[in-house]
Design an enzyme around this catalytic site. Structure first.
Site, short mmCIF file in Angstrom:
data_model
loop_
_atom_site.label_atom_id
_atom_site.label_comp_id
_atom_site.label_asym_id
_atom_site.label_seq_id
_atom_site.Cartn_x
_atom_site.Cartn_y
_atom_site.Cartn_z
N ILE A 12 0.83 -1.20 0.00
CA ILE A 12 0.00 0.00 0.00
C ILE A 12 0.87 1.26 0.00
O ILE A 12 0.56 2.25 -0.68
CB ILE A 12 -0.96 -0.03 1.22
N SER A 67 -7.27 -0.13 9.68
CA SER A 67 -7.74 -1.40 9.09
C SER A 67 -9.20 -1.63 9.49
O SER A 67 -9.66 -1.09 10.50
CB SER A 67 -6.89 -2.54 9.64
N TYR A 100 -2.42 -6.82 16.88
CA TYR A 100 -2.52 -6.09 15.62
C TYR A 100 -3.84 -5.31 15.57
O TYR A 100 -3.85 -4.09 15.30
CB TYR A 100 -2.43 -7.04 14.42
N1 LIG Z 1 -2.63 -5.95 3.38
C1 LIG Z 1 -3.72 -5.95 4.14
O1 LIG Z 1 -4.55 -6.88 4.07
C2 LIG Z 1 -3.99 -4.79 5.06
C3 LIG Z 1 -5.29 -4.61 5.54
C4 LIG Z 1 -5.55 -3.55 6.40
C5 LIG Z 1 -4.54 -2.67 6.76
N2 LIG Z 1 -3.27 -2.88 6.29
C6 LIG Z 1 -2.23 -1.94 6.72
O2 LIG Z 1 -1.60 -1.39 5.59
C7 LIG Z 1 -0.30 -0.93 5.96
C8 LIG Z 1 0.69 -1.33 4.88
O3 LIG Z 1 0.76 -2.75 4.84
P1 LIG Z 1 0.85 -3.57 3.48
O4 LIG Z 1 -0.39 -4.37 3.37
O5 LIG Z 1 1.24 -2.71 2.37
O6 LIG Z 1 2.01 -4.60 3.90
P2 LIG Z 1 3.47 -4.85 3.30
O7 LIG Z 1 3.38 -5.11 1.83
O8 LIG Z 1 4.06 -5.90 4.17
O9 LIG Z 1 4.23 -3.46 3.54
C9 LIG Z 1 4.57 -3.04 4.84
C10 LIG Z 1 5.51 -1.85 4.75
O10 LIG Z 1 5.83 -1.44 6.09
C11 LIG Z 1 7.24 -1.34 6.20
N3 LIG Z 1 7.70 -1.68 7.54
C12 LIG Z 1 7.38 -2.77 8.28
N4 LIG Z 1 8.09 -2.77 9.42
C13 LIG Z 1 8.89 -1.67 9.40
C14 LIG Z 1 9.86 -1.14 10.29
N5 LIG Z 1 10.19 -1.76 11.43
N6 LIG Z 1 10.47 0.02 9.95
C15 LIG Z 1 10.18 0.63 8.78
N7 LIG Z 1 9.27 0.18 7.91
C16 LIG Z 1 8.63 -0.97 8.21
C17 LIG Z 1 7.80 -2.34 5.18
O11 LIG Z 1 9.09 -1.94 4.75
P3 LIG Z 1 10.47 -2.69 5.09
O12 LIG Z 1 10.17 -4.13 5.33
O13 LIG Z 1 11.32 -2.43 3.88
O14 LIG Z 1 10.98 -1.98 6.30
C18 LIG Z 1 6.80 -2.18 4.04
O15 LIG Z 1 7.18 -1.11 3.22
C19 LIG Z 1 -0.01 -1.53 7.34
O16 LIG Z 1 -0.14 -0.53 8.33
C20 LIG Z 1 -1.08 -2.58 7.50
O17 LIG Z 1 -1.43 -2.77 8.85
C21 LIG Z 1 -2.97 -3.91 5.45
#
Ligand SMILES: NC(=O)c1ccc[n+]([C@@H]2O[C@H](COP(=O)([O-])OP(=O)(O)OC[C@H]3O[C@@H](n4cnc5c(N)ncnc54)[C@H](OP(=O)(O)O)[C@@H]3O)[C@@H](O)[C@H]2O)c1
Length: 259
Positions: free
Chosen positions: A20, A143, A156
């Site tokens: 995202i 979320s 979470y």
């Molecule tokens: N996918 C879903 O189903 C879903 C649903 C509802 C909400 N969300 C929310 O959407 C947001 C983005 O998630 P996503 O779905 O895009 O997941 P993702 O593809 O796993 O991306 C997560 C991002 O967060 C970064 N991140 C994680 N830990 C970090 C740390 N310690 N320091 C700096 N950066 C960190 C990662 O970068 P690095 O690993 O390079 O650090 C990556 O860029 C999150 O807040 C998640 O809770 C996701």
């Protein structure tokens, strides 16, 4: 006022190396905003930065930092102190599926730091600057989980409640200061999230419409829920007791936790 006049000239996106966050970077650069991209994986940020700079003729700076570390802020400020951040996207986050007591406590505390502490710190710093300028926007990627106490993803879901409440409460406080707040509440979305959390996705949406809705709703409403099925779910929750939500969430999650 154009989008760039309202939220430019620079946007800072956390978690921009994947999913995202990377899509926020793409769509914001298409709107003409310069970008500060924050995450741990440098190569991914560099590749994205190069692509967006050449494709959309914007400036991109990258910050490789671990947001779970207590001292992450000075690293970010060293890159942003000479520029105006008009839009902050608090997107970085991760989940941990399974029994809480089977997880390392250290990992659970990192979840709190990345999902709750980092957005608070960044909002305090950049929100204050925006309030002084009397313009800007902050998006919290919460979320649908924020609406349902979720067994086997307990901390979470609780962290996402924090972001939702912060966004809604600050939306009121910051309105009189000219700064827009939005809680984006996606349901299951097609990213690396589930693999990292240790769960399986159901009915995952693509990232493109999720982010498009957020940028459309910013400044118009305080909460955006992408996908009619997610909006219907949240609507129906109003008519059932919370213990029923938790019961069914537990049944569903028990089947989605990766063995
Ligand atoms: N996918 C879903 O189903 C879903 C649903 C509802 C909400 N969300 C929310 O959407 C947001 C983005 O998630 P996503 O779905 O895009 O997941 P993702 O593809 O796993 O991306 C997560 C991002 O967060 C970064 N991140 C994680 N830990 C970090 C740390 N310690 N320091 C700096 N950066 C960190 C990662 O970068 P690095 O690993 O390079 O650090 C990556 O860029 C999150 O807040 C998640 O809770 C996701």
């Amino acid at each position: 006022m154009t989008f760039v006049e309202r939220y430019g000239p620079w946007a800072l996106v956390t978690g921009a190396s994947a999913g995202i966050g990377a899509e926020f970077a793409r769509q914001l650069s298409e709107k003409g905003l310069n970008l500060v991209l924050v995450a741990r994986r440098r190569q991914r940020l560099e590749d994205l930065a190069r692509d967006l700079e050449s494709r959309n003729k914007v400036q991109v700076r990258i910050v490789t930092v671990d947001l779970s570390q207590p001292d992450f802020l000075p690293t970010i400020l060293s890159v942003t102190n000479s520029i105006e951040i008009g839009l902050l996207v608090n997107n970085a986050g991760f989940g941990l599926a399974g029994h809480l007591i089977e997880h390392e406590l250290e990992k659970e505390l990192q979840l709190l730091d990345v999902n709750c502490r980092a957005p608070l710190v960044l909002t305090h710093v950049f929100g204050r600057q925006m309030a002084q300028r009397k313009r800007g926007g902050i998006i919290f990627v919460s979320s649908v989980s924020a609406y349902i106490a979720t067994p086997f993803e307990a901390s979470y879901a609780a962290s996402k409640v924090y972001e939702l409440f912060l966004a809604e409460s600050l939306g009121y406080e910051f309105k009189m200061k000219g700064v827009d707040m939005l809680a984006l509440c996606p349901g299951s979305t097609d990213t690396e999230f589930h693999e990292i959390a240790g769960s399986r996705p159901v009915a995952a949406m693509a990232v493109e419409p999720v982010v498009r809705l957020a940028l459309k709703k910013l400044g118009k409403t305080s909460v955006a829920i992408p996908g009619w099925h997610n909006r219907l779910l949240v609507y129906l929750l109003k008519f059932t007791p919370r213990r029923v939500h938790t019961y069914f969430a537990g049944k569903v999650m028990a089947n989605l936790v990766a063995p």
